[in-house]
Design a protein around this motif. Structure first.
Motif, PDB file in Angstrom:
ATOM      1  N   ALA A  43       7.394  15.846 -35.576  1.00 52.76           N
ATOM      2  CA  ALA A  43       7.060  14.526 -35.051  1.00 52.76           C
ATOM      3  C   ALA A  43       6.622  14.577 -33.598  1.00 52.76           C
ATOM      4  O   ALA A  43       6.134  13.583 -33.065  1.00 52.76           O
ATOM      5  CB  ALA A  43       8.270  13.598 -35.185  1.00 52.76           C
ATOM      6  N   ARG A  46      11.709   1.722 -38.294  1.00 57.78           N
ATOM      7  CA  ARG A  46      12.137   3.116 -38.222  1.00 57.78           C
ATOM      8  C   ARG A  46      10.965   4.018 -37.836  1.00 57.78           C
ATOM      9  O   ARG A  46      11.090   4.880 -36.961  1.00 57.78           O
ATOM     10  CB  ARG A  46      12.729   3.550 -39.567  1.00 57.78           C
ATOM     11  CG  ARG A  46      13.357   4.921 -39.555  1.00 57.78           C
ATOM     12  CD  ARG A  46      14.011   5.290 -40.896  1.00 57.78           C
ATOM     13  NE  ARG A  46      14.948   4.271 -41.327  1.00 57.78           N
ATOM     14  CZ  ARG A  46      14.840   3.564 -42.461  1.00 57.78           C
ATOM     15  NH1 ARG A  46      13.837   3.768 -43.276  1.00 57.78           N
ATOM     16  NH2 ARG A  46      15.728   2.656 -42.778  1.00 57.78           N
ATOM     17  N   GLU A  47       9.801   3.816 -38.470  1.00 58.19           N
ATOM     18  CA  GLU A  47       8.624   4.617 -38.157  1.00 58.19           C
ATOM     19  C   GLU A  47       8.202   4.423 -36.700  1.00 58.19           C
ATOM     20  O   GLU A  47       7.835   5.377 -36.029  1.00 58.19           O
ATOM     21  CB  GLU A  47       7.462   4.246 -39.075  1.00 58.19           C
ATOM     22  CG  GLU A  47       7.639   4.715 -40.494  1.00 58.19           C
ATOM     23  CD  GLU A  47       6.570   4.154 -41.434  1.00 58.19           C
ATOM     24  OE1 GLU A  47       5.658   3.436 -40.958  1.00 58.19           O
ATOM     25  OE2 GLU A  47       6.666   4.442 -42.637  1.00 58.19           O
ATOM     26  N   THR A  48       8.263   3.182 -36.236  1.00 60.21           N
ATOM     27  CA  THR A  48       7.878   2.893 -34.858  1.00 60.21           C
ATOM     28  C   THR A  48       8.829   3.579 -33.882  1.00 60.21           C
ATOM     29  O   THR A  48       8.393   4.236 -32.930  1.00 60.21           O
ATOM     30  CB  THR A  48       7.866   1.377 -34.603  1.00 60.21           C
ATOM     31  OG1 THR A  48       6.924   0.775 -35.490  1.00 60.21           O
ATOM     32  CG2 THR A  48       7.473   1.057 -33.175  1.00 60.21           C
ATOM     33  N   GLN A  78      11.650  -0.115 -42.625  1.00 62.88           N
ATOM     34  CA  GLN A  78      10.871   1.129 -42.654  1.00 62.88           C
ATOM     35  C   GLN A  78       9.861   1.139 -41.518  1.00 62.88           C
ATOM     36  O   GLN A  78       9.691   2.146 -40.840  1.00 62.88           O
ATOM     37  CB  GLN A  78      10.163   1.281 -44.009  1.00 62.88           C
ATOM     38  CG  GLN A  78       9.321   2.529 -44.113  1.00 62.88           C
ATOM     39  CD  GLN A  78      10.129   3.812 -44.031  1.00 62.88           C
ATOM     40  OE1 GLN A  78      11.316   3.846 -44.351  1.00 62.88           O
ATOM     41  NE2 GLN A  78       9.497   4.870 -43.581  1.00 62.88           N
ATOM     42  N   LYS A  79       9.182   0.025 -41.289  1.00 63.02           N
ATOM     43  CA  LYS A  79       8.197  -0.075 -40.207  1.00 63.02           C
ATOM     44  C   LYS A  79       8.883   0.107 -38.858  1.00 63.02           C
ATOM     45  O   LYS A  79       8.376   0.822 -37.991  1.00 63.02           O
ATOM     46  CB  LYS A  79       7.488  -1.430 -40.282  1.00 63.02           C
ATOM     47  CG  LYS A  79       6.460  -1.638 -39.234  1.00 63.02           C
ATOM     48  CD  LYS A  79       5.266  -0.748 -39.458  1.00 63.02           C
ATOM     49  CE  LYS A  79       4.184  -1.062 -38.448  1.00 63.02           C
ATOM     50  NZ  LYS A  79       3.172  -0.055 -38.380  1.00 63.02           N
ATOM     51  N   GLY A 132       8.460   7.283 -33.898  1.00 60.17           N
ATOM     52  CA  GLY A 132       7.181   7.669 -33.311  1.00 60.17           C
ATOM     53  C   GLY A 132       7.249   7.771 -31.803  1.00 60.17           C
ATOM     54  O   GLY A 132       6.325   8.256 -31.171  1.00 60.17           O
TER      55      GLY A 132
END
Length: 153
Positions: free
Chosen positions: A125, A34-36, A31-32, A39
């Motif tokens: 985003a 994917r978010e990075t 998840q981290k 982003g």
């Protein structure tokens, strides 16, 4: 026999806990990541700054200078993105048209819904194209810069 069952039960609970712990940790890491990645360059650069700070144990002056370097890089990356954005959008538009051509009529509506949702997520985003706020106030032209306490001696 009872002792063997107890040992087996404890081992089973232990291995089950290890498995669940590994699965939760892996999911959190994914998840981290994917978010990075979603982003964009901004999020990746933030991770790099945090990692450099942690690994190199930067002092306050180094952190301030590194942040300035990162802010400059962000501005340049945004400008680069603005230059290539029309070409990227054209390529995506062509791919959408070619994809529509191979779909059955019943699939086109679903495809259009997918594209609409994807564009909405992309826009949500999207990072505004603007210079970051300065970390510290800069003195007006002609005004002497403040002297750090260590240098004042």
């Amino acid at each position: 026999m009872r002792t063997l069952k107890r040992i087996f039960g404890v081992l089973l609970i232990f291995f089950f806990g290890c498995f669940i712990g590994a699965a939760v940790t892996g999911a959190g890491a994914m998840q981290k990541l994917r978010e990075t990645l979603l982003g964009g360059p901004e999020a990746v650069m933030d991770v790099v700054v945090k990692r450099l700070d942690h690994e190199l144990k930067l002092d306050d002056e180094q952190k301030r200078k590194l942040q300035s370097i990162v802010d400059d890089a962000r501005i340049k990356l945004r400008q680069s993105r603005l230059k290539i954005q029309p070409e990227v959008e054209g390529t995506l538009q062509e791919a959408e048209q070619r994809t529509r051509a191979i779909l059955y009529p019943s699939q086109v509506k679903k495809f259009d819904d997918l594209i609409t949702r994807s564009r909405a997520k992309w826009k949500a985003a999207e990072i505004p194209i603007a210079a970051p706020a300065p970390a510290a106030a800069t003195p007006a032209p002609g005004t002497p810069a403040p002297v750090p306490a260590e240098d004042a001696k």
